[in-house]
Every structure is written in C-alpha cells, then in structure tokens.
Write an enzyme that holds these catalytic residues in place. Sequence first.
Site, PDB file in Angstrom:
ATOM      1  N   GLU A 188       0.786  -1.231   0.000  1.00 21.45           N
ATOM      2  CA  GLU A 188       0.000   0.000   0.000  1.00 21.45           C
ATOM      3  C   GLU A 188       0.820   1.284   0.000  1.00 21.45           C
ATOM      4  O   GLU A 188       0.829   2.038   0.984  1.00 21.45           O
ATOM      5  CB  GLU A 188      -0.966   0.014   1.188  1.00 21.45           C
ATOM      6  N   GLU A 366      -5.743  -8.562   0.605  1.00 14.15           N
ATOM      7  CA  GLU A 366      -6.410  -8.209   1.869  1.00 14.15           C
ATOM      8  C   GLU A 366      -7.862  -7.905   1.578  1.00 14.15           C
ATOM      9  O   GLU A 366      -8.182  -7.161   0.637  1.00 14.15           O
ATOM     10  CB  GLU A 366      -5.810  -6.933   2.499  1.00 14.15           C
TER      11      GLU A 366
HETATM   12  C1  GCO Z   1      -4.183  -1.822   5.325  1.00 12.69           C
HETATM   13  C2  GCO Z   1      -3.138  -2.608   5.966  1.00 12.69           C
HETATM   14  C3  GCO Z   1      -3.529  -3.375   7.184  1.00 12.69           C
HETATM   15  C4  GCO Z   1      -4.672  -2.843   7.974  1.00 12.69           C
HETATM   16  C5  GCO Z   1      -5.977  -3.244   7.374  1.00 12.69           C
HETATM   17  C6  GCO Z   1      -7.182  -2.743   8.124  1.00 12.69           C
HETATM   18  O1  GCO Z   1      -4.752  -2.265   4.360  1.00 12.69           O
HETATM   19  O2  GCO Z   1      -4.454  -0.696   5.748  1.00 12.69           O
HETATM   20  O3  GCO Z   1      -2.533  -3.416   5.051  1.00 12.69           O
HETATM   21  O4  GCO Z   1      -2.341  -3.320   7.913  1.00 12.69           O
HETATM   22  O5  GCO Z   1      -4.639  -3.321   9.267  1.00 12.69           O
HETATM   23  O6  GCO Z   1      -6.075  -2.749   6.103  1.00 12.69           O
HETATM   24  O7  GCO Z   1      -7.190  -1.349   8.158  1.00 12.69           O
END
Ligand code: GCO
Length: 481
Positions: A188, A366
């Site tokens: 990200e 994710e």
């Molecule tokens: C993100 C990160 C994670 C977060 C999840 C929830 O996507 O921001 O990769 O570390 O914990 O997304 O916010």
Amino acid sequence: MTIFTDVDESASTPRDAGSAAQTARRRFPTGFAWGSATSSFQIEGASTADGRSESIWDRFCSQPGTIRDASDGRIACDHYHRYRDDITMMRDLGLTAYRFSIAWPRVVPGGTGEVNPEGLDFYDRLVDALLEAGIEPYLTLYHWDLPQVLEDRGGWPVRATADAFGAYAAAVARRLGDRVSRWSTINEPFVVTHLGYLNGEHAPGRTNLRDALAASHHVLLAHGLAQREIRAVAPAAEVGIVLNFTPVTPVGDSPFALDRQRVIDEWENRWYSDPIAGKGYPEFTVERLGWDRSEVQPGDMELIAAPIDFLGINFYTRKMVGAIDGERTERGGQTAMGWEIHPQALGDLLRSLHTTYSFPKLFVTENGAAMPDDRRADDGRIADVDRIEYLHDHLAQVADAIDDGVPVEGYFAWSLLDNFEWAWGYGPKFGLVEVDADTQVRRPKQSALWYAAVARCGELLPPTVPDPTVPDPTVPDPTAG
Ligand code: GCO
C-alpha cells in the site's frame, strides 16, 4: 471519466451474491490460494529481540496522542514467540497460504549496511515451519515499519531510502529466495504516502504535500529496485506489489464534482497502478497538485514499470465523491470502522483493473472487516455472522470476476488475528481468530471455522454458522497449568 468507478447500478442488473450462492454453489478453481494476511508490526511484538532496532512505528506510538488507546507494538500478538502455534492453527484451519511481512529493522537494524543474521533467522524458521505445514509463504518486504534511523536521515522523501530498500531486499532474497516463491515489495504505497507524510495519521506523522509527493515516487522506485534485486538472486520467484484501491463512486456531475472525482481517483488509486503498468503518473492530477517531478530521474519510470508477475489488491470499501466532502447516497451497512460494506465494488474493481492493465495474475491480498464481536455462541466462541456475511459476499464477487475471465488466483482474509490496528490501537477487531490480550490465548471465531470450511472444499458455502465438524484449532495458553 474515472476508471475505478462502480458501475451505474441504475443502468445494470447487479448480481445478487446471496441468491447466486443459494441456487448453485460456486466452486473456485483448483489451486486457488486460500490464505490469511498479517503484518510484522501488527502481530510480532518482541520489539527489541535479537538485535531489532526501533521502527518509525515504535517512535510514533511513544508520542502522546498518536494512538487512540495509547497502545504500542511491544508485545502485540507475541507472534515472534508463538509463530509455531499460529502456523499449526492455520494448518488445522486448512489454509493453504499465508501472507506476512518482514520487519526491516530486524534484518538491517542500521537501515543500511550490516545485515543482522539473527533477524533473518526468525523468518527462516517461520518459512520452514510454513512449508512443513503445507502452507505457501507469500512474503511482503515492507508493511510500513521503516527503521527509525532512516526516517532520521529523511525517510521516504529522500531517494537514499529507496536505495537502502533495494539492498535490504537483496539480503532477504539471498536468505529466503530458495524457499519463498511469491514476493511482494511494498504494501500500500498510498498509505505510506498519504497517511505517513500527508495527513500525519500514521508514522512518521508528517503533513507536507511536497514530502508526500517525493515519498510516493521513492516508494515506487524502491519497488523497482527491490524487484530487480529479487530477480537477480531468485530468478524463479514471482514478484509483485500490493496496492490498495478505494473505488470512487461519482455523486453528481457538476464540473466541480467531475474534477474532484478525477483527482481523488487518480491521486488515491491510479497514482501507483498507472506507473507500475508503464503509463506514468496521471497527468491531470500531477498538474493539479503542482508537482514538478524533480525527484524523477532518467530511468526511474522504466524501472518502476518492469513487468510484475502479479498484482496484490487490498480492498475494504468504496468512496462516494461529489462536489464536497461527506457526500452520501444510499448506503449499505457499515463495519466497526464506519466503512461502508459494498461488495459489488470489489467485483467491479477486479474487472476494471483487468481491462485497464491486464496484469498476468491478481490476488486479493487483503479483504476483511472489523466487526463489533460482541456476541458469543454457547461454547464461548465469538459469533460473528456479520463477518461471515462480509467474507461470503466479497468472495461471491471474486467468483463472479473469475467467471468473467479475470485471473484472480487467491484470496487472503485480513486478518488472521485480532491485532494492532495502527492509529486505532487494539480497539478494532479484524481477526478470524480472537486473541486475548492478557493471556495471548487464540480462539478461532465462527468466521474462522466458516472460512476454513470454504477453503477445504473450495466452494462458496452459504453464509451461515459453520459446520461443527470442522476441527477446532484453539490454541491453549501454554503458560496455563
Ligand atoms: C491496510 C493494511 C492493514 C490494515 C488493514 C485494516 O490495508 O491498511 O494493510 O495493515 O490493518 O487494512 O485497516
């Protein structure tokens, strides 16, 4: 025209995920990766063990007012010491893949220079244990825990940080390249840039557009440099990057609204995917932000655009954008973070990314939800049907996208464990598995058992309380008598 917009729902017939699942069970392709994801700072703890140096998140947490519950990552889920039990639990759940990240301050405590073999030893043991359990490791090199010493030298707005990342990537690849075949460079870049350097919500807490623009380029450059290093050391490895997308749903079509929709979509979504795909930075927004691109040196854009083997996609919610902030149209339910639940935006995103860029393969790296987790079943387990529904409805969208020819090869639920949710501290619960902060006892929630059942049969099961025959991999407190 924004690229990642939702389809106009009034003009099409969106699929009904629920009824589709009821009429015909959706089968995922053989070999589809069923995983969960975590990151080093959020779960490892052991923040001074075996030569690990301070990260920007350790420093940030120590500053008053940065973390809602004034917590930190010193212990977190103590995964550094409990990784074997955690892997056994994943195996018992039937997961076939695990996405984790490496803590740079463990491996190169000085940021540059000497490699700390003890730091690498931990990941060596972790990878071996995963392979022994039949779980494929998906390694991410950077999930936001920059060595503080590099922030002290200027952090991501400074080009030397990207060079340091390349050397760190090479060190990790030399140790693990013989066993890890899926490598993601950066997690990200948007969050690194915007939350770290623009709005200051994340470490290192800076608030400066100039820094943010420089950071955005150097993070992408770091990806390019790391990719080159990994390929040199481990030519058979697959290398990619993980980007988060928050698709823009347009609200209104006044010239001002259209302008905002475009800038927000370009600056928050396409800013990273366009250069990776060889399209350069989105010109419209480069101009609006007044960026002179003075950080971009000859050869950078080619390095950044070196072909990737896969794109990792993190998706949680969409964003409605009109002429002003806070616009709302009809909204679905929301998670405990206040994020709207709108699964169709994931399916539309996957199709749109495939049409726009045609990366060779995609992973949903994710997807998941913080939920209230305030109900327990008779056996004491968290009864999180809301999370089961969230996962079900998003997986239905993934299945639809695959049917439409989008090459999605795996799905990683965020997250394996309840963990440190950055500026929110330990409040939000994203885990499939509950973690008792005092005893560190892990207990799979009903959603973990549901997801395990789906992973085992490779079919999208109805979003109901899971089959009690799925083995219960609760990890007891090893210190209890
Ligand atoms: C993100 C990160 C994670 C977060 C999840 C929830 O996507 O921001 O990769 O570390 O914990 O997304 O916010």
